[in-house]
Design an enzyme around this catalytic site. Structure first.
Site, PDB file in Angstrom:
ATOM      1  CG  ASP A 221     -17.632 -27.083  -4.247  1.00 32.46           C
ATOM      2  OD1 ASP A 221     -18.152 -28.349  -4.780  1.00 32.46           O
ATOM      3  OD2 ASP A 221     -16.842 -27.203  -3.179  1.00 32.46           O
ATOM      4  CG  HIS A 534     -24.457 -26.058 -10.070  1.00 37.03           C
ATOM      5  ND1 HIS A 534     -24.934 -24.587 -10.065  1.00 37.03           N
ATOM      6  CD2 HIS A 534     -23.518 -26.066  -9.086  1.00 37.03           C
ATOM      7  CE1 HIS A 534     -24.345 -24.098  -9.145  1.00 37.03           C
ATOM      8  NE2 HIS A 534     -23.929 -24.832  -8.331  1.00 37.03           N
ATOM      9  CD  GLU A 589     -22.887 -29.392  -7.297  1.00 36.27           C
ATOM     10  OE1 GLU A 589     -21.930 -28.870  -6.726  1.00 36.27           O
ATOM     11  OE2 GLU A 589     -23.784 -29.497  -6.371  1.00 36.27           O
TER      12      GLU A 589
END
Length: 611
Positions: A221, A534, A589
């Site tokens: 993110d 990810h 991720e």
């Protein structure tokens, strides 16, 4: 100075110049907003080499492959491979260039690794030391992937795992000069950040605009978290403090290269300067995170334009900040000419944050109703107090900090963002001969050796020759493996017990291919490596290959993302529960706190293995 240019990518790229069931994004769900059903990227199609006997009859090929470190080994390192149990009792090491046998050995007896539910045998070829390219061959089993023996076999992966932080820079345009095909526009300048109501104070009421640029995107993110930055930044600083010879002549081709500061420290400074901006100058408290209110979709950084906030001051953030700044103060002290006043300012900031934490010893993070991003919540703060106290003691030489660490009550554990007590033991061990009289040197050594001995015992009995056990396959299991290696390295540095170094080597082998998935978990490194992490830039950039140098979280049986993935996990077994797909934030991720120990361990193995 050698310029870093990766050459063992999964496919060629035009590179210019160059802890419990907690989520990688702070128990966030990995930033699942905007997850697509499956990645559209091309899968690796590298063929598996087969022995001549196996090639003549596909029925003779055992299910599974010989699993080993797909990069290779230093000449004097321990060298192990895992072979599926079968009728064969011997193995051969083959020169990959001319297909000739250079060594043969006897396989161990078959044994079952509980974590993978496999019956396997071990091949020990540590006596093969001549530089070159090789493969392992066992009758009836696919040949291994080729591997290299060389004195610099880990130099590239060390460099790539550092440069991964550059590729995750916030507030930076990545120019083709430094980023090659992964160049991108500037995203998130973070010069107009709002104070969230949860972080409001009299001096900075809600809605106050502050500037907090730089730093690294935390994981897949685009947010920045002090707690996770703490262990990640420390691990990089420790790598330099412990093994400066690995980094002093390294040229990563980043914008700061050539400025008379090692590139590793330049990269670390990018995040340290952001962390400094997260301290409230009015009281010494530190904001927990800088974030959007919600995770971004599958877009590049410059396309993510939501308002950004600093959210809540917490005790954990203040203490992690204090530990990092105290460490950075002493590491950067030798660069006073290049960074005038920086070392002193960092120590002052660390002591100010410590004072705030002592005055506010139990402020834990509470997610505001309107914020949905990663939490990194932690209700047990004894480890943060111990770590910050240890670093402040080492740097300031003030005995009161050693007492505040409560050393007789603080034990050694495998480091994670939620349990940082051993970071203090690592630093105390490194500085053991230069501490004040109050420090118990024997206690410091015993704490580290006690943990390392337990890990080495597990390693010696493991059918896979790894320190990982079934209960270690949690979220970010690869960082557990590397954290175990870090602690083994400390024990080896203290007492020179070769088994500790060999066990640490095995955990580097593990993440580079000697694992139950038969994959290298480091993007761009190995013949069968993670392709679809990810990681928003790697997914949204339109380039088939992922950015190199990132380590995936790794297998864990929780599979919290499986309801959002159209691609099924290949297995529910702990050590095999890994899905190489963009949708899998639970196993695939990336995160800065997972990459940092990869930097540390790969550098340590290169520096410490006898030449």
């Amino acid at each position: 100075m050698a310029v870093f240019i990766p050459t063992r990518l999964v496919s060629a790229l035009a590179f210019v110049g160059a802890s419990g069931l907690m989520l990688g994004c702070g128990s966030s769900g990995g930033g699942s907003t905007g997850v697509t059903a499956s990645s559209a990227k091309a899968a690796s199609s590298t063929p598996v080499l087969m022995s001549s006997a196996a090639a003549s009859s596909t029925a003779a090929v055992a299910k599974g492959n010989i699993k080993l470190n797909q990069l290779g080994f230093l000449p004097e390192s321990a060298k192990w491979a895992v072979v599926p149990a079968g009728n064969s009792t011997s193995f051969k090491v083959i020169n990959a260039a001319n297909n000739t046998e250079v060594f043969s050995g006897t396989l161990s007896a078959a044994a079952t690794w509980t974590a993978s539910e496999e019956s396997v045998k071990l091949a020990d070829f540590s006596s093969v030391k001549t530089p070159g390219d090789y493969l392992l061959r066992v009758e009836g089993v696919n040949d291994s992937y080729p591997f290299t023996i060389a004195n610099d076999v880990y130099s590239e992966v060390t460099a790539a795992s550092i440069k991964a932080f550059y590729f995750n820079r916030n507030s930076a345009e990545l120019l083709a000069t430094h980023a090659g095909v992964f160049a991108r526009p500037l995203g998130h300048p973070d010069t107009q950040v709002l104070v969230h109501p949860s972080a409001a104070s009299a001096a900075r009421p809600a809605g106050t605009v502050i500037s907090s640029p730089k730093g690294w995107y935390d994981a897949g993110d685009y947010n920045k978290y002090i707690v996770n930055s703490g262990i990640a930044t420390y691990s990089l600083l420790a790598a330099y403090e412990h093994f400066p010879e690995i980094f002093n002549s390294q040229n990563l081709n980043i914008p700061e290269s050539g400025n008379a500061i090692p590139d590793l420290l330049d990269e670390t400074l990018w995040n340290l300067e952001w962390m400094l901006s997260m301290q409230d100058p009015n009281d010494g408290g530190v904001y927990h995170k800088l974030t959007n209110k919600n995770f971004d979709g599958t877009v590049m950084p410059h396309q993510a334009t939501s308002e950004r906030y600093v959210v809540q001051k917490t005790t954990a953030a203040a203490l992690d900040f204090a530990g990092v700044m105290a460490t950075a103060s002493r590491v950067l002290a030798q660069y006073e000419t290049q960074l005038p006043g920086m070392s002193a300012n960092m120590l002052a900031a660390a002591e100010s944050a410590w004072a705030w934490a002592v005055a506010n010893p139990a402020i834990t993070y509470k997610q505001p109703d309107d914020v949905k991003t990663g939490e990194y919540g932690d209700s047990n703060l004894a480890d943060e107090f111990a770590w910050a106290a240890a670093e402040l003691y080492i740097t300031s030489k003030k005995d009161a900090y050693y007492t505040a660490m409560k050393p007789t009550e603080t034990f050694a554990t495998v480091p994670s963002w939620g349990d940082v007590r051993s970071l203090g033991w690592i630093s105390l061990a490194h500085h053991r001969e230069n501490l004040t009289a109050i420090a118990d040197k024997q206690l410091i050594a015993n704490r580290i050796d006690g943990l390392a001995n337990n890990l080495q015992t597990t390693w010696a009995a493991s059918p896979y020759r790894v320190t990982m056990q079934k209960n270690d396959f949690v979220w970010g299991s690869n960082s557990v493996a590397l954290g175990q290696a870090m602690m083994l390295v400390q024990a080896y540095r203290l007492n020179g017990k070769r088994e500790y170094l060999d066990a640490a080597q095995s955990m580097l082998d593990y993440v580079l291919g000697r694992n139950a998935t038969d994959m290298s978990f480091v993007t761009g490194y190995g013949d069968k490596a993670t392709m679809h992490p990810h990681h928003r830039p790697s997914e949204a950039d339109g380039i088939a290959e992922p950015i190199p140098g990132f380590i995936a979280g790794g297998p864990q049986p929780g599979q919290q993302d499986k309801s959002g993935c159209n691609v099924p996990y290949p297995s529910n077994i702990a050590a095999k529960s890994y899905l190489d797909d963009w949708c899998s934030y639970a196993s695939n991720e990336i995160a800065i706190n997972w990459n940092a120990p990869l930097v540390y361990v790969s550098a340590a193995i290169e520096a410490l293995t006898p030449k």
